[in-house]
Design a protein around this motif. Structure first.
Motif, mmCIF file in Angstrom:
data_model
loop_
_atom_site.group_PDB
_atom_site.id
_atom_site.type_symbol
_atom_site.label_atom_id
_atom_site.label_comp_id
_atom_site.label_asym_id
_atom_site.label_seq_id
_atom_site.Cartn_x
_atom_site.Cartn_y
_atom_site.Cartn_z
ATOM 1 N N ALA A 1 -16.099 26.002 -11.405
ATOM 2 C CA ALA A 1 -15.347 26.186 -12.651
ATOM 3 C C ALA A 1 -16.280 26.148 -13.849
ATOM 4 O O ALA A 1 -16.174 26.989 -14.759
ATOM 5 C CB ALA A 1 -14.266 25.112 -12.768
ATOM 6 N N LYS A 2 -17.205 25.207 -13.860
ATOM 7 C CA LYS A 2 -18.144 25.092 -14.979
ATOM 8 C C LYS A 2 -19.003 26.347 -15.093
ATOM 9 O O LYS A 2 -19.185 26.892 -16.181
ATOM 10 C CB LYS A 2 -19.025 23.856 -14.801
ATOM 11 N N ALA A 3 -19.526 26.825 -13.955
ATOM 12 C CA ALA A 3 -20.352 28.035 -13.952
ATOM 13 C C ALA A 3 -19.558 29.261 -14.396
ATOM 14 O O ALA A 3 -20.110 30.185 -15.001
ATOM 15 C CB ALA A 3 -20.950 28.261 -12.571
ATOM 16 N N ALA A 4 -18.254 29.276 -14.116
ATOM 17 C CA ALA A 4 -17.404 30.410 -14.479
ATOM 18 C C ALA A 4 -16.833 30.279 -15.891
ATOM 19 O O ALA A 4 -16.209 31.217 -16.395
ATOM 20 C CB ALA A 4 -16.269 30.559 -13.470
ATOM 21 N N GLY A 5 -16.985 29.099 -16.488
ATOM 22 C CA GLY A 5 -16.454 28.897 -17.835
ATOM 23 C C GLY A 5 -14.939 28.785 -17.871
ATOM 24 O O GLY A 5 -14.307 29.199 -18.839
ATOM 25 N N ILE A 6 -14.375 28.245 -16.791
ATOM 26 C CA ILE A 6 -12.927 28.024 -16.732
ATOM 27 C C ILE A 6 -12.687 26.561 -16.374
ATOM 28 O O ILE A 6 -13.616 25.855 -15.975
ATOM 29 C CB ILE A 6 -12.231 28.966 -15.715
ATOM 30 N N SER A 7 -11.447 26.127 -16.485
ATOM 31 C CA SER A 7 -11.158 24.729 -16.172
ATOM 32 C C SER A 7 -11.036 24.530 -14.656
ATOM 33 O O SER A 7 -10.630 25.431 -13.919
ATOM 34 C CB SER A 7 -9.872 24.272 -16.860
ATOM 35 N N LYS A 8 -11.375 23.333 -14.220
ATOM 36 C CA LYS A 8 -11.257 22.967 -12.808
ATOM 37 C C LYS A 8 -9.810 23.074 -12.329
ATOM 38 O O LYS A 8 -9.554 23.650 -11.266
ATOM 39 C CB LYS A 8 -11.811 21.551 -12.611
ATOM 40 N N PRO A 9 -8.809 22.568 -13.117
ATOM 41 C CA PRO A 9 -7.416 22.701 -12.660
ATOM 42 C C PRO A 9 -6.988 24.166 -12.511
ATOM 43 O O PRO A 9 -6.273 24.505 -11.569
ATOM 44 C CB PRO A 9 -6.605 21.995 -13.743
ATOM 45 N N PHE A 10 -7.450 25.035 -13.422
ATOM 46 C CA PHE A 10 -7.084 26.447 -13.329
ATOM 47 C C PHE A 10 -7.677 27.062 -12.056
ATOM 48 O O PHE A 10 -6.984 27.770 -11.322
ATOM 49 C CB PHE A 10 -7.538 27.223 -14.563
ATOM 50 N N LEU A 11 -8.956 26.776 -11.760
ATOM 51 C CA LEU A 11 -9.575 27.309 -10.548
ATOM 52 C C LEU A 11 -8.840 26.808 -9.316
ATOM 53 O O LEU A 11 -8.593 27.568 -8.375
ATOM 54 C CB LEU A 11 -11.057 26.933 -10.480
ATOM 55 N N SER A 12 -8.454 25.550 -9.317
ATOM 56 C CA SER A 12 -7.701 24.989 -8.192
ATOM 57 C C SER A 12 -6.386 25.737 -8.001
ATOM 58 O O SER A 12 -5.994 26.064 -6.877
ATOM 59 C CB SER A 12 -7.438 23.501 -8.422
ATOM 60 N N GLN A 13 -5.700 26.035 -9.104
ATOM 61 C CA GLN A 13 -4.436 26.779 -9.015
ATOM 62 C C GLN A 13 -4.659 28.192 -8.489
ATOM 63 O O GLN A 13 -3.864 28.694 -7.702
ATOM 64 C CB GLN A 13 -3.749 26.812 -10.385
ATOM 65 N N VAL A 14 -5.742 28.832 -8.936
ATOM 66 C CA VAL A 14 -6.056 30.182 -8.447
ATOM 67 C C VAL A 14 -6.293 30.141 -6.940
ATOM 68 O O VAL A 14 -5.759 30.957 -6.195
ATOM 69 C CB VAL A 14 -7.284 30.768 -9.190
ATOM 70 N N GLU A 15 -7.082 29.164 -6.484
ATOM 71 C CA GLU A 15 -7.383 29.064 -5.053
ATOM 72 C C GLU A 15 -6.134 28.795 -4.217
ATOM 73 O O GLU A 15 -6.065 29.205 -3.064
ATOM 74 C CB GLU A 15 -8.416 27.957 -4.804
#
Length: 190
Positions: free
Chosen positions: A33-47
């Motif tokens: 998430a940090k490398a992508a510039g997005i939030s960790k919760p958002f990445l978790s939801q996407v996954e």
């Protein structure tokens, strides 16, 4: 326009591909998430297919994982994934009697190429070569003499070899009948 169920199936597949690649690379949600510039919760939801990323977010996720966006959105198709026997045609280079048939479909980004090689009796030894990548040979019929550096190996039907292409190598038909070989390698032979 795709139906809602088609969209949700695509989201599930995309989320699963993102998670699987992240795990294969040994990266945490937080790192990615940090490398992508997005939030960790958002990445978790996407996954977990509970959120759909915008194209920009997907591009940043792909970049953070070292792939192109197509990695997550391309779905298998016959044109990209299957090579039918009826589409196999042999060709040669110059005046060589050796015949080659591409066993894989041409697709951008592929790292492997598979070629069916038919070497007639008396096939002359290929020139010594080296290049980046790897090679795998499987002898389907006949007998092949493989030279790796200064060592010679005779391969018969059912034998195979796998070696770094950076090792000086050459091969030839060493038998009294046609040799048929499946060659798989990186980068493309052709």
């Amino acid at each position: 326009m795709p139906s809602t169920s088609e969209n949700s199936n695509a989201d599930v597949e995309m989320g699963g591909k993102i998670r699987a690649l992240r795990h294969r690379l040994g990266r945490t949600l937080e790192q990615t998430a940090k490398a992508a510039g997005i939030s960790k919760p958002f990445l978790s939801q996407v996954e977990r297919s509970r959120a759909s990323p915008s194209l920009g977010s997907l591009a940043r996720i792909a970049g953070a994982l070292g792939v192109k966006v197509q990695y997550f959105v391309d779905t298998p198709s016959e044109e990209r994934s299957v090579r039918r026997k009826k589409d196999l045609w042999f060709f040669s280079f110059g005046d060589s009697a050796t015949l080659f048939a591409r066993m894989t479909n041409l697709s951008a980004g592929r790292k492997l190429e598979a070629i069916l090689v038919r070497m007639p009796v008396g096939h002359e030894e290929s020139e010594v070569r080296t290049h980046a990548g790897e090679e795998f040979l499987y002898v389907m019929a006949g007998e092949v003499s493989l030279t790796l550096e200064d060592k010679i190996f005779v391969l018969q039907a059912g034998d195979s070899t796998h070696y770094a292409s950076t090792v000086p190598h050459k091969w030839r038909n060493a038998g009294a009948s046609e040799a048929v070989v499946v060659w798989v390698g990186t980068p493309s032979l052709l």
